[in-house]
Scaffold this active site. Structure first.
Site, mmCIF file in Angstrom:
data_model
loop_
_atom_site.group_PDB
_atom_site.id
_atom_site.type_symbol
_atom_site.label_atom_id
_atom_site.label_comp_id
_atom_site.label_asym_id
_atom_site.label_seq_id
_atom_site.Cartn_x
_atom_site.Cartn_y
_atom_site.Cartn_z
ATOM 1 N N ASN A 260 33.125 41.765 34.945
ATOM 2 C CA ASN A 260 32.481 40.476 34.700
ATOM 3 C C ASN A 260 32.044 39.719 35.947
ATOM 4 O O ASN A 260 30.945 39.178 35.988
ATOM 5 C CB ASN A 260 33.427 39.586 33.880
ATOM 6 C CG ASN A 260 33.801 40.207 32.553
ATOM 7 O OD1 ASN A 260 32.970 40.828 31.910
ATOM 8 N ND2 ASN A 260 35.046 40.044 32.153
ATOM 9 N N GLU B 146 46.288 40.949 31.337
ATOM 10 C CA GLU B 146 45.583 41.289 32.574
ATOM 11 C C GLU B 146 46.500 41.131 33.788
ATOM 12 O O GLU B 146 46.533 41.986 34.673
ATOM 13 C CB GLU B 146 44.334 40.420 32.745
ATOM 14 C CG GLU B 146 43.564 40.742 34.019
ATOM 15 C CD GLU B 146 42.368 39.828 34.217
ATOM 16 O OE1 GLU B 146 41.604 40.064 35.166
ATOM 17 O OE2 GLU B 146 42.214 38.873 33.430
ATOM 18 N N ILE C 106 40.247 45.176 36.261
ATOM 19 C CA ILE C 106 39.147 45.607 35.410
ATOM 20 C C ILE C 106 38.226 44.433 35.056
ATOM 21 O O ILE C 106 36.994 44.568 35.047
ATOM 22 C CB ILE C 106 39.684 46.272 34.130
ATOM 23 C CG1 ILE C 106 40.332 47.623 34.468
ATOM 24 C CG2 ILE C 106 38.571 46.473 33.114
ATOM 25 C CD1 ILE C 106 39.363 48.672 34.957
ATOM 26 N N CYS C 107 38.803 43.279 34.776
ATOM 27 C CA CYS C 107 37.976 42.122 34.402
ATOM 28 C C CYS C 107 37.047 41.711 35.533
ATOM 29 O O CYS C 107 35.890 41.354 35.307
ATOM 30 C CB CYS C 107 38.872 40.940 34.013
ATOM 31 S SG CYS C 107 39.300 40.943 32.270
ATOM 32 N N THR C 108 37.555 41.738 36.743
ATOM 33 C CA THR C 108 36.721 41.392 37.894
ATOM 34 C C THR C 108 35.581 42.386 38.049
ATOM 35 O O THR C 108 34.427 42.024 38.285
ATOM 36 C CB THR C 108 37.567 41.362 39.182
ATOM 37 O OG1 THR C 108 38.600 40.398 39.036
ATOM 38 C CG2 THR C 108 36.710 41.020 40.384
#
Length: 451
Positions: free
Chosen positions: A231, A370, A226-228
């Site tokens: 962001n 994460e 999700i972070c990739t």
């Protein structure tokens, strides 16, 4: 063995220019079930011990049994016509799709004039026109739209689906029914094809292994952190996932994304293209967008026919006890030759649907949340890609809705051990999971790694 051969339909009738009228006339004749009656009238060397035979067995098959077919695509079309010609006279079929021009090369109950119409409705009408006396009741919509009471009316369920999530849902539903009332045990016959490969299996909920027990045999879905996605996207797929997972619910609120709607795919494509341009990423196309958000499985007519025949043979054996049914998994490979292999897939004790043992998730003591989520998406026995995690204090991390995502996003960078104690339980849900999964955490790192 095809249904036409099973029922003694002469090849000349089936292939003549006036096949419709001649076949209808033949099937209304008293010889319609001549070949099937030879199987049902007397015992044979492989007859099941429960077999009674005679008129009572034939009456149950043709006037009392009620069978549900899920899916009216390439596999479902073959299943419907085989069941009708085998002697099942009360057939119900569910499908949420409409007919596309690309379906016509392998879904033989449809014609060009049917493009745009409901698959279930057209398939039902076609079978009833060709096989007099058979009643096929169609339902256009999702299987999830029907209550459990709907599924309680059927004796057998045959799944000819091209969706893993739909298979997992109907499997969990039938297991739940059998767990609550053993008299509601409904045999599930599952067929699936992918190119020249296929499988047919018989699932007796709570008795044999269920579909979820073998989920680790499947190729895991591609998952992106999700972070990739949120962001630092690096691939065109990251941009498409951002559009579907984060941007769609943010813009459209409670409107559900329909991966079969071209307008929805177009919206995702435009959003993903704009994000790709922002990060100087190339490769976002309409076809790739559709491929990322919808799992498209190749289908071949011959494989569909073989697997459908196997499924219908099992339905006949279960309904009449004329022979032992499959125990419990048959795989077919036709890439280089015709190869089949049958084996018994055993129940998995820690299966989240039918197993009795709880699941444990090992984690490094200095993992971030994460990294832990990434480890969950890599687990073969879960097959998840967008998990939501909750614990005793509430939401630990939810990728949606947008407000909860923003509130729980900071937890991704925190150490898992700061958030959860040893063996503390968490609840995992995912769009692919038919049930919520309870996990207990077990830390495996004793010391902090060297800097």
């Amino acid at each position: 063995m095809t249904a036409a051969v099973l029922n003694g339909v002469p090849n000349g009738i089936a292939s003549s220019s006036s096949s419709s009228s001649k076949l209808a006339s033949y099937l209304s004749d008293e010889t319609r079930f001549a070949s099937i009656d030879k199987i049902l009238d007397r015992k044979g060397p492989w007859t099941d011990e429960r077999f009674e035979g005679g008129q009572g067995t034939k009456d149950f098959l043709r006037t009392q049994s009620k069978i549900l077919v899920i899916g009216a695509g390439g596999l479902g079309c073959e299943i419907l016509q085989n069941l009708a010609l085998t002697g099942f006279n009360d057939i119900h079929v569910i499908d949420m799709d409409t007919i596309d021009i690309s379906n016509l090369n392998r879904q033989f109950l449809f014609r060009e004039v049917d493009v745009g119409k409901s698959k279930a409705l057209v398939a039902a009408e076609f079978v009833m026109n060709r096989v007099p006396g058979v009643k096929v009741t169609p339902y256009h919509g999702k299987i999830q739209d029907h209550p459990i009471s709907f599924y309680e009316q059927f004796n057998i369920v045959v799944a000819g689906l091209d969706s893993i999530s739909a298979r997992r849902w109907i499997n969990a539903t039938l297991v739940q029914m059998a767990q609550e009332d053993e008299e509601q045990l409904k045999p599930l016959i599952d067929g699936g094809t992918e190119g020249f490969k296929g499988q047919a299996r018989v699932i007796l909920p709570t008795v044999t292994s269920c579909y979820e027990c073998s989920i680790d045999m499947l190729t895991p879905p591609t998952a992106f952190p999700i972070c990739t996605i949120a962001n630092t996207p690096r691939l065109p797929e990251h941009c498409i996932e951002w559009a579907s997972v984060l941007e769609w619910p943010k813009v459209h609120k409670d409107k559900k994304l329909d991966t079969d709607d071209p307008d929805h795919i177009e919206w995702l494509y435009q959003q993903a293209s704009a994000r790709a341009a922002q990060f100087k990423i190339e490769g976002v196309t309409w076809a790739l967008t559709q491929g990322v958000v919808k799992n498209i499985i190749p289908a071949i007519a011959s494989t569909n026919a073989i697997i459908a025949a196997s499924c219908c043979n099992e339905a006949l054996k279960i309904a009449t006890a004329c022979a032992p049914y499959l125990n419990n998994y048959m795989m077919y490979v036709g890439n280089d030759s015709v190869y089949t292999y049958t084996f018994e897939h055993e129940k998995r004790p820690e299966c989240p649907v039918c197993g009795g043992e709880s699941l444990t998730a090992e984690a490094g003591r200095y993992w971030t949340l994460e990294r832990f989520i990434e480890s969950l998406t890599n687990r073969q026995d879960l097959q998840i890609s967008k998990p939501s995690l909750s614990y005793s204090k509430g939401a630990l991390f939810w990728p949606s809705p947008p407000d909860v995502f923003e509130a729980t996003k900071p937890n991704l960078d925190k150490l898992l051990s700061d958030l959860l104690d040893e063996e503390e339980g968490i609840v995992v849900t995912d769009p692919a999971l038919p049930v919520s999964v309870n996990l207990s955490i077990k830390y495996v790192d004793a010391e902090e790694p060297a800097q």
